[in-house]
Design an enzyme around this catalytic site. Structure first.
Site, PDB file in Angstrom:
ATOM      1  N   PRO A  82      45.045  11.873  49.837  1.00  0.00           N
ATOM      2  CA  PRO A  82      45.223  12.138  48.402  1.00  0.00           C
ATOM      3  C   PRO A  82      45.016  10.879  47.567  1.00  0.00           C
ATOM      4  CG  PRO A  82      47.255  12.606  49.629  1.00  0.00           C
ATOM      5  CD  PRO A  82      46.241  12.166  50.631  1.00  0.00           C
ATOM      6  N   GLY A 133      49.511   6.294  47.185  1.00  0.00           N
ATOM      7  CA  GLY A 133      50.133   5.267  48.021  1.00  0.00           C
ATOM      8  C   GLY A 133      49.580   5.236  49.433  1.00  0.00           C
ATOM      9  N   LEU A 134      48.503   5.985  49.685  1.00  0.00           N
ATOM     10  CA  LEU A 134      47.959   6.033  51.050  1.00  0.00           C
ATOM     11  C   LEU A 134      46.621   5.298  51.171  1.00  0.00           C
ATOM     12  CD1 LEU A 134      48.780   9.721  52.102  1.00  0.00           C
ATOM     13  CD2 LEU A 134      50.151   7.668  52.420  1.00  0.00           C
ATOM     14  N   SER A 144      43.721   5.419  49.456  1.00  0.00           N
ATOM     15  CA  SER A 144      42.482   6.206  49.399  1.00  0.00           C
ATOM     16  C   SER A 144      41.311   5.381  48.868  1.00  0.00           C
ATOM     17  CB  SER A 144      42.676   7.443  48.526  1.00  0.00           C
ATOM     18  OG  SER A 144      43.105   7.062  47.239  1.00  0.00           O
ATOM     19  N   SER A 145      41.542   4.580  47.834  1.00  0.00           N
ATOM     20  CA  SER A 145      40.416   3.830  47.249  1.00  0.00           C
ATOM     21  C   SER A 145      39.906   2.788  48.228  1.00  0.00           C
ATOM     22  CB  SER A 145      40.829   3.189  45.927  1.00  0.00           C
ATOM     23  OG  SER A 145      41.931   2.342  46.116  1.00  0.00           O
ATOM     24  N   ALA A 197      40.013   2.993  51.524  1.00  0.00           N
ATOM     25  CA  ALA A 197      39.280   3.689  52.594  1.00  0.00           C
ATOM     26  C   ALA A 197      37.881   4.068  52.129  1.00  0.00           C
ATOM     27  CB  ALA A 197      40.059   4.921  53.044  1.00  0.00           C
ATOM     28  N   ASP A 247      45.411  -3.274  51.797  1.00  0.00           N
ATOM     29  CA  ASP A 247      44.815  -1.955  52.019  1.00  0.00           C
ATOM     30  C   ASP A 247      43.437  -2.062  52.661  1.00  0.00           C
ATOM     31  OD1 ASP A 247      47.018  -1.290  50.550  1.00  0.00           O
ATOM     32  OD2 ASP A 247      45.983   0.169  49.292  1.00  0.00           O
TER      33      ASP A 247
HETATM   34  C1  MEV Z   1      50.342  -0.719  46.093  1.00  0.00           C
HETATM   35  O1  MEV Z   1      49.735   0.124  47.078  1.00  0.00           O
HETATM   36  C2  MEV Z   1      51.044  -1.855  46.759  1.00  0.00           C
HETATM   37  C3  MEV Z   1      51.628  -2.897  45.802  1.00  0.00           C
HETATM   38  O2  MEV Z   1      52.295  -3.863  46.619  1.00  0.00           O
HETATM   39  C4  MEV Z   1      50.571  -3.555  44.965  1.00  0.00           C
HETATM   40  C5  MEV Z   1      49.641  -4.457  45.761  1.00  0.00           C
HETATM   41  O3  MEV Z   1      50.005  -4.959  46.825  1.00  0.00           O
HETATM   42  O4  MEV Z   1      48.510  -4.700  45.261  1.00  0.00           O
HETATM   43  C6  MEV Z   1      52.660  -2.274  44.892  1.00  0.00           C
END
Ligand code: MEV
Length: 329
Positions: A112, A116-117, A119-120, A122, A164
């Site tokens: 989704p 918070g997973l 997605s962008s 990936a 990420d």
């Molecule tokens: C957001 O997915 C994670 C945060 O720590 C922001 C970031 O690390 O860029 C809130």
């Protein structure tokens, strides 16, 4: 047609505090974005993003998203679907000797958007891998991670951590501290994820924590406490001590709540998972809405999450030890 996929991620520990140089541990999950790329020679880039939970649409544009505002979806969804791809393609072109002038791109994602997973990240990672391979260049994973990080940084106005994009490229459990990213050994980690159907505004949430930290000593101390907890969490990951991991996830959620980034829906899902026997549960990502991650074995947690009024989707997702990978066309 060249096809790559890359996983989403959850934060086992450390979101928000990572912005202030504390360590964090994101983990790749078995939910992927898949990107198909075909180079074109006519200067046109065409992106099909039917499964980005955007109710299915096709965007055709040349050079940049701004050139094509005439489409009947809200601007922020259009940017979400195409902004990352646009810049990722640009990064891919800069990394090869003989770049194409345009592309056909098709994206399918099981992750989704904005929840918070990752997605962008990936989508950016899979796009860069597929596009560079389609143009005849195989990049090492470290380089893909770097280009994907630059993509997020550019699209997010300089606000991006490496967490990420590195995690999505490499897979597995990752330790991030500033610009230092490395994989760490991890046991089997059965995650259950609860999604409230919403998405927090990452920029606003990060800015809110920054203000709190400037104004209140407790907030600065809370951020340092999260850092200490992550260090304890790292040792628990290495020992494979699931019970301790769960306990520390619960503490981490409490500290995030103290920083004002949880929400009623996230708290409700966290408590539903804990009551159903999870080792631990916490929000994942920027918070404000979106997803929680619970550590524990399946069905009971899924049933408990589904039974809440706030959860719109609950699913199991093991730790994914594979990062970006080529898929059959
Ligand atoms: C957001 O997915 C994670 C945060 O720590 C922001 C970031 O690390 O860029 C809130």
């Amino acid at each position: 047609m060249t096809v790559s996929s890359a996983p989403g991620k959850v934060y086992l520990f450390g979101e928000h505090a990572v912005v202030y140089g504390e360590p964090a541990i994101p983990c790749a999950i078995q939910r992927r974005a898949t990107v198909r790329v075909d180079p074109r020679s006519d200067g046109v880039t065409r992106v099909e993003a039917g499964d980005l939970t955007l109710d299915g649409f096709t965007v055709e544009y040349t050079q940049s998203v701004e050139d094509h505002p005439e489409i009947d979806v809200p601007e922020h969804l259009l940017s979400a679907a195409t902004g990352y791809i646009d810049v990722a393609l640009e990064q891919a072109c800069n990394a090869v000797a003989d770049p194409a002038t345009g592309f056909d791109v098709a994206i399918e994602s099981e992750i989704p958007l904005g929840a918070g997973l990752g997605s962008s990240a990936a989508v950016a990672v899979a796009t860069i891998d597929a596009a560079t391979r389609a143009m005849g260049t195989e990049l090492p994973p470290e380089r893909i991670a770097e280009l994907a990080y630059r993509t997020e940084r550019e699209v997010q106005d300089g606000q991006a951590s490496r967490a990420d994009t590195f995690c999505s490229t490499m897979g597995g459990a990752v330790r991030v501290e500033g610009d230092e990213c490395r994989n760490i050994e991890a046991p089997e980690l059965p995650f259950v994820i609860g999604f409230d159907g919403g998405a927090g505004e990452t920029g606003e949430l990060v800015a809110g924590v920054r203000k709190l930290r400037e104004r209140f000593d407790f907030a600065a101390e809370t951020i340092r406490a999260i850092g200490n907890l992550v260090r304890a969490g790292e040792r628990a990951v290495e020992r494979g001590d699931r019970r301790e991991l769960g306990r520390l996830m619960n503490f981490n959620h409490g500290l995030l709540e103290a920083l004002g980034v949880s929400s009623y829906t996230l708290d409700e899902m966290v408590w539903a998972a804990r009551r159903a026997g999870a080792d631990g549960a916490k929000l994942t990502g920027a918070g404000g809405g979106g997803c929680i991650v619970a550590l524990g074995d399946g069905e009971q947690l899924l049933t408990a999450l589904d039974a809440t009024a706030v959860c719109v989707d609950a699913f199991q997702a093991e730790l994914d030890r594979n990062g970006v990978r080529a898929e059959g066309a």
